[in-house]
Structure formats: structure tokens, C-alpha cells
Design a protein around this motif. Structure first.
Motif, PDB file in Angstrom:
ATOM      1  N   LEU A 291     -13.273  45.957 -40.822  1.00 33.69           N
ATOM      2  CA  LEU A 291     -13.331  47.001 -39.761  1.00 33.69           C
ATOM      3  C   LEU A 291     -14.689  47.469 -39.128  1.00 33.69           C
ATOM      4  CD1 LEU A 291     -11.611  49.592 -38.502  1.00 33.69           C
ATOM      5  CD2 LEU A 291     -12.846  50.723 -40.727  1.00 33.69           C
ATOM      6  N   ILE A 292     -15.734  47.478 -39.894  1.00 30.86           N
ATOM      7  CA  ILE A 292     -17.020  47.722 -39.540  1.00 30.86           C
ATOM      8  C   ILE A 292     -17.479  46.559 -38.664  1.00 30.86           C
ATOM      9  CG2 ILE A 292     -19.519  48.214 -39.957  1.00 30.86           C
ATOM     10  CD1 ILE A 292     -18.321  49.872 -42.499  1.00 30.86           C
ATOM     11  N   LYS A 293     -17.319  45.391 -39.133  1.00 29.54           N
ATOM     12  CA  LYS A 293     -17.729  44.134 -38.173  1.00 29.54           C
ATOM     13  C   LYS A 293     -17.026  44.229 -36.978  1.00 29.54           C
ATOM     14  CE  LYS A 293     -18.033  39.235 -38.758  1.00 29.54           C
ATOM     15  NZ  LYS A 293     -17.645  37.999 -39.501  1.00 29.54           N
ATOM     16  N   HIS A 294     -15.755  44.429 -36.860  1.00 36.92           N
ATOM     17  CA  HIS A 294     -15.042  44.371 -35.686  1.00 36.92           C
ATOM     18  C   HIS A 294     -15.346  45.516 -34.656  1.00 36.92           C
ATOM     19  CE1 HIS A 294     -11.312  43.305 -33.371  1.00 36.92           C
ATOM     20  NE2 HIS A 294     -11.045  44.794 -33.487  1.00 36.92           N
ATOM     21  N   VAL A 295     -15.427  46.723 -35.387  1.00 39.92           N
ATOM     22  CA  VAL A 295     -15.854  47.941 -34.464  1.00 39.92           C
ATOM     23  C   VAL A 295     -17.246  47.764 -33.653  1.00 39.92           C
ATOM     24  CG1 VAL A 295     -16.570  50.205 -34.220  1.00 39.92           C
ATOM     25  CG2 VAL A 295     -14.331  49.502 -35.522  1.00 39.92           C
ATOM     26  N   ASN A 296     -18.158  47.205 -34.412  1.00 41.47           N
ATOM     27  CA  ASN A 296     -19.524  47.207 -34.058  1.00 41.47           C
ATOM     28  C   ASN A 296     -19.788  45.837 -33.100  1.00 41.47           C
ATOM     29  OD1 ASN A 296     -20.490  49.516 -35.116  1.00 41.47           O
ATOM     30  ND2 ASN A 296     -21.082  48.521 -37.062  1.00 41.47           N
ATOM     31  N   SER A 297     -18.570  44.989 -33.100  1.00 44.52           N
ATOM     32  CA  SER A 297     -18.831  43.645 -32.235  1.00 44.52           C
ATOM     33  C   SER A 297     -18.464  44.108 -30.773  1.00 44.52           C
ATOM     34  CB  SER A 297     -17.556  42.767 -32.484  1.00 44.52           C
ATOM     35  OG  SER A 297     -16.405  43.226 -32.399  1.00 44.52           O
ATOM     36  N   GLY A 298     -17.937  45.220 -30.443  1.00 52.66           N
ATOM     37  CA  GLY A 298     -17.906  45.804 -28.987  1.00 52.66           C
ATOM     38  C   GLY A 298     -16.849  44.786 -28.350  1.00 52.66           C
ATOM     39  N   LYS A 299     -15.926  44.044 -29.146  1.00 44.44           N
ATOM     40  CA  LYS A 299     -14.876  43.400 -28.441  1.00 44.44           C
ATOM     41  C   LYS A 299     -13.766  44.202 -27.981  1.00 44.44           C
ATOM     42  CE  LYS A 299     -13.346  40.027 -30.893  1.00 44.44           C
ATOM     43  NZ  LYS A 299     -12.995  39.045 -32.143  1.00 44.44           N
ATOM     44  N   GLY A 300     -13.720  45.224 -28.624  1.00 45.85           N
ATOM     45  CA  GLY A 300     -12.802  46.228 -28.157  1.00 45.85           C
ATOM     46  C   GLY A 300     -11.205  45.592 -28.856  1.00 45.85           C
ATOM     47  N   THR A 301     -10.160  45.938 -27.985  1.00 45.46           N
ATOM     48  CA  THR A 301      -8.857  45.527 -28.456  1.00 45.46           C
ATOM     49  C   THR A 301      -8.296  44.660 -27.036  1.00 45.46           C
ATOM     50  OG1 THR A 301      -7.602  47.162 -27.333  1.00 45.46           O
ATOM     51  CG2 THR A 301      -8.281  47.721 -29.525  1.00 45.46           C
ATOM     52  N   PRO A 302      -7.127  44.059 -27.442  1.00 45.53           N
ATOM     53  CA  PRO A 302      -6.797  43.032 -26.120  1.00 45.53           C
ATOM     54  C   PRO A 302      -6.315  43.974 -24.719  1.00 45.53           C
ATOM     55  CG  PRO A 302      -5.469  42.465 -28.269  1.00 45.53           C
ATOM     56  CD  PRO A 302      -6.440  43.584 -28.489  1.00 45.53           C
ATOM     57  N   LEU A 303      -5.840  45.289 -25.308  1.00 50.33           N
ATOM     58  CA  LEU A 303      -5.523  46.011 -23.894  1.00 50.33           C
ATOM     59  C   LEU A 303      -6.842  46.771 -23.380  1.00 50.33           C
ATOM     60  CD1 LEU A 303      -2.187  47.322 -24.262  1.00 50.33           C
ATOM     61  CD2 LEU A 303      -2.860  45.346 -22.980  1.00 50.33           C
ATOM     62  N   MET A 304      -7.893  46.939 -24.547  1.00 54.42           N
ATOM     63  CA  MET A 304      -9.039  47.846 -24.135  1.00 54.42           C
ATOM     64  C   MET A 304     -10.262  46.944 -24.418  1.00 54.42           C
ATOM     65  SD  MET A 304      -8.004  51.448 -25.512  1.00 54.42           S
ATOM     66  CE  MET A 304      -7.196  51.128 -27.218  1.00 54.42           C
ATOM     67  N   PRO A 305     -10.496  45.762 -23.796  1.00 60.60           N
ATOM     68  CA  PRO A 305     -11.729  44.926 -24.208  1.00 60.60           C
ATOM     69  C   PRO A 305     -13.028  45.531 -23.758  1.00 60.60           C
ATOM     70  CG  PRO A 305     -10.849  44.399 -21.946  1.00 60.60           C
ATOM     71  CD  PRO A 305      -9.883  45.585 -22.500  1.00 60.60           C
ATOM     72  N   ASN A 306     -13.979  44.978 -24.603  1.00 61.89           N
ATOM     73  CA  ASN A 306     -15.452  45.219 -24.359  1.00 61.89           C
ATOM     74  C   ASN A 306     -15.433  46.665 -24.585  1.00 61.89           C
ATOM     75  OD1 ASN A 306     -15.946  42.707 -23.714  1.00 61.89           O
ATOM     76  ND2 ASN A 306     -15.167  43.221 -21.662  1.00 61.89           N
ATOM     77  N   ARG A 307     -14.800  47.484 -25.703  1.00 61.26           N
ATOM     78  CA  ARG A 307     -15.077  48.847 -25.910  1.00 61.26           C
ATOM     79  C   ARG A 307     -15.742  49.104 -27.489  1.00 61.26           C
ATOM     80  NH1 ARG A 307     -10.514  52.334 -23.210  1.00 61.26           N
ATOM     81  NH2 ARG A 307     -11.256  53.937 -24.806  1.00 61.26           N
ATOM     82  N   VAL A 308     -16.340  49.909 -27.695  1.00 67.71           N
ATOM     83  CA  VAL A 308     -16.765  50.185 -29.174  1.00 67.71           C
ATOM     84  C   VAL A 308     -16.072  51.791 -29.405  1.00 67.71           C
ATOM     85  CG1 VAL A 308     -18.683  50.819 -30.537  1.00 67.71           C
ATOM     86  CG2 VAL A 308     -18.795  49.119 -29.015  1.00 67.71           C
ATOM     87  N   PHE A 309     -15.244  51.772 -30.370  1.00 64.96           N
ATOM     88  CA  PHE A 309     -14.620  52.984 -30.647  1.00 64.96           C
ATOM     89  C   PHE A 309     -15.201  53.670 -31.691  1.00 64.96           C
ATOM     90  CE2 PHE A 309     -11.373  50.055 -29.168  1.00 64.96           C
ATOM     91  CZ  PHE A 309     -10.810  50.737 -28.385  1.00 64.96           C
ATOM     92  N   GLU A 310     -15.521  55.035 -31.645  1.00 62.04           N
ATOM     93  CA  GLU A 310     -16.353  55.604 -32.660  1.00 62.04           C
ATOM     94  C   GLU A 310     -15.263  55.832 -33.741  1.00 62.04           C
ATOM     95  OE1 GLU A 310     -17.714  59.586 -31.617  1.00 62.04           O
ATOM     96  OE2 GLU A 310     -17.898  58.860 -29.512  1.00 62.04           O
ATOM     97  N   THR A 311     -15.734  55.507 -34.926  1.00 63.36           N
ATOM     98  CA  THR A 311     -14.780  55.281 -36.308  1.00 63.36           C
ATOM     99  C   THR A 311     -15.115  56.054 -37.276  1.00 63.36           C
ATOM    100  OG1 THR A 311     -13.845  53.193 -35.391  1.00 63.36           O
ATOM    101  CG2 THR A 311     -13.600  53.399 -37.542  1.00 63.36           C
TER     102      THR A 311
END
Length: 348
Positions: A291-311
Motif C-alpha cells: 500500500l505504502i509503495k503504491h500510494v507513494n509511487s504517484g501512479k494513482g488509479t486507472p480512473l485517477m492517474p498520477n495522483r497521490v492520495f493522502e492515506t
């Protein structure tokens, strides 16, 4: 009552130009729960977070003055404080909201960095019609109380479980809010977030949504496409992205796809009931580390690309007074500050 509501809205139009969006500088935080009788005192907890970890946001489930005082003068770590569900009805009235602010937060400002006020927790899931009806008025009254106290930089929100969605919400593009709640509850709440530039908070837990065949999908351990969305032509290799995109689809369907999403809670227990599938140290470590690796990657999600979500990960400590074995074992740390498992948030 109607006149008061209109007054709130008029005042918002005057003050909202002063409330600016906050830059996405916060990535991984932690929920600091205290349902235990063996936890160290707050000043030790704060010192540990500050000196030993890379955590830069902490969410607490009240406005505990000892915790707020312990964070005084600590730079680089912000807080979310929570209004208890039991206080929501009272605080929908502006005088009470101003009094709560004066008694609970103002004495600690600005020395303690407070970023959000969370109004209750998973209110829609309670099905309490009185609480649900007073949720938005309380968010409005607290926002106005902050302005009248000349406090800037604190935003008001409320965390939602994924029970706010209707049906299975799979594929993610089919995400919709629960029937009967769209126009009366979620459209007005999302309008509030849009006006105040505050985030829509959600508590996605793949832990509660996986089956034996989707465990790796829930743990971010699958590189294969598990869900294909025929509407958007998007591929999903993890459940976290699918859950967030289902929420986004529901928000967009109401016309508020531009409102920021914050993950207020997510986690995985390191122990559970006997023979409980998918629960244990290796699973909790895999989920939170990935999770931490995914969130910090800045990839976002398929519908919200290139976003970093405060988690915010749930939780900081194992809490021994929770009602079940699994609920007692969501912590990243034991009460003596030793790691339950390593997810890569320690300094050095």
C-alpha cells in the motif's frame, strides 16, 4: 432553521475565497487509536513518531487534550481530530460549534498543527436518521466557526465506509451511491466539499472484501489483470484501486468528480480468529508495505492517474480492549514501540 441554513451558505460565499486548496504534501499517515489499557503516554508516542518514523500525519478519534498538547511545537506532523458521533447533533448549532472550538482546539493553536476536523466516523453506516440528518449542518457550522475564530488551514470532512456504495460496485465504473441517499445526502455533502475545497474521506478495506480466490488481488500481490472494466476499458490488478475508482465513479455520477479523495483508514490485521483465512503477519506486512509503495509511487488509479492520495493506515498500535482478536491486531507497533512487522516507515 431554514434562515440559519441560508445564512451559513451566504457566509460561505464570502469566506471561501480565503480557503485555498492544500498542496498534496502528505502521503502516509497513521490512525492513533487508544482503545487499550497498556499504551505509553502521548508525549512518548509523539517523540517516537517524530524521531523514529517517517509518518507525517496522525489521525485521532477524539480531541484528546493530552495528545494535542504532546504535538505542540512538533513540526512536519499534522493532525486530524475527530468529533465523536454523540456530539454531532449538538454541534450542528453554531453557538455550540463555536464553544467546542474554543474549548477543544483554540488553546492548542497554532502550536499544534491541525489539518482536518473529522465529523464523526462512518455515520451513514449507523443508519441513524438523526445523525445522518445533522451530519452536513455540523460540517457547515464547524467551518463557519473556524472562520469566525480567524482560523485558516483547517478543513472539515467526515469519513465514510464503502457501505455508502450501492451493490457490488464491480466493475468500478458502475459505482453509485446507495439508493435514496444520492440527492438528499451525497450531492449536498459533495457540494460542501467542492465549496470549501475539503476532501471526501473514505475508509477502503480490501480486507473486508476479499475471498480465497482474490487474496493476492487484495494484497497488491497480483501483477495479472483480475478485473477488466468493459465500460472504461481499464484493467485492475489490485482491489484498493478498484474500490477508490468505484467511489470516484459515484462522485462523478453526481457531478463532483473533481473533489479530492482522502483515505482516512485502511489496514490489515496481523492476527485473527483460529483458521481465519488471509490473516497473519505475512498478510498484514504485504498489504501495508505494498500500500505504502503504491500510494507513494504517484501512479494513482486507472480512473485517477498520477495522483497521490493522502492515506492513513489503521493503526499505530495493537489495541487490547477491542472486541475481537483481529480488531486487537491492526497495529503496526506493540505498546512498547517494537514493530509488529516492518513496512518501511522507520527512519534510516
Amino acid at each position: 432553521m431554514m434562515r440559519a441554513h441560508v445564512l451559513h451558505l451566504l457566509l460561505f460565499q464570502i469566506v471561501l475565497t480565503l480557503i485555498l486548496p492544500f498542496s498534496a504534501a502528505y502521503h502516509i499517515g497513521v490512525n492513533y487509536g487508544t482503545v487499550a489499557n497498556n499504551l505509553p503516554p502521548p508525549h512518548q508516542v509523539v517523540n517516537f513518531i517524530k524521531t523514529k518514523t517517517n509518518i507525517n500525519h496522525v489521525k485521532i478519534f477524539d480531541a484528546n487534550p493530552d495528545i494535542l498538547a504532546a504535538f505542540s511545537g512538533i513540526t512536519g506532523i499534522s493532525l486530524t481530530v475527530t468529533i465523536p458521533n454523540s456530539d454531532i447533533v449538538s454541534l450542528s448549532k453554531l453557538p455550540n460549534a463555536r464553544s467546542w472550538l474554543s474549548n477543544h482546539l483554540l488553546p492548542f493553536l497554532p502550536a499544534t498543527s491541525i489539518r482536518y476536523i473529522a465529523v464523526g466516523n462512518e455515520i451513514i453506516a449507523t443508519s441513524d436518521k438523526t445523525l445522518i440528518a445533522h451530519l452536513l449542518p455540523t460540517m457547515e457550522s464547524l467551518t463557519l466557526a473556524l472562520h469566525l475564530a480567524n482560523v485558516t488551514g483547517i478543513l472539515v470532512s467526515t469519513p465514510h465506509s464503502l457501505g455508502i456504495l450501492s451493490g457490488s460496485s464491480e466493475p468500478p465504473s458502475s459505482g453509485t451511491f446507495r439508493r435514496g441517499y444520492v440527492k438528499t445526502i451525497f450531492a449536498p455533502i459533495l457540494d460542501f466539499h467542492n465549496r470549501t475545497k475539503s476532501p471526501f474521506m473514505v475508509n477502503p478495506y480490501p480486507y473486508f472484501g476479499f475471498g480465497p480466490e482474490t487474496l493476492n488481488y487484495a494484497l497488491f500481490n497480483s501483477s495479472d489483470v483480475v478485473v477488466f472494466d468493459p465500460v472504461t476499458k481499464m484493467n485492475y490488478t489490485n482491489m484498493f484501486d478498484a474500490q477508490l475508482d468505484a467511489v470516484y465513479s459515484a462522485m462523478k455520477r453526481v457531478g463532483y468528480g473533481d473533489v479530492d479523495i482522502v483515505v482516512a483508514e485502511t489496514g490489515w490485521p496481523s492476527a485473527g480468529e483460529p483458521n481465519q483465512t488471509g490473516v497473519g503477519l505475512e498478510y498484514a506486512e504485504a498489504y501495508n508495505r505494498n500500500l505504502i509503495k503504491h500510494v507513494n509511487s504517484g501512479k494513482g488509479t486507472p480512473l485517477m492517474p498520477n495522483r497521490v492520495f493522502e492515506t492513513c493506515i489503521f493503526a499505530l498500535f495493537n489495541e487490547n480492549l477491542k472486541p475481537s482478536v483481529s480488531e486487537q491486531n491492526f497495529g503496526l507497533f506493540k505498546p512498547d514501540f517494537t514493530s509488529v512487522y516492518d513496512v518501511g516507515i522507520m527512519k534510516n
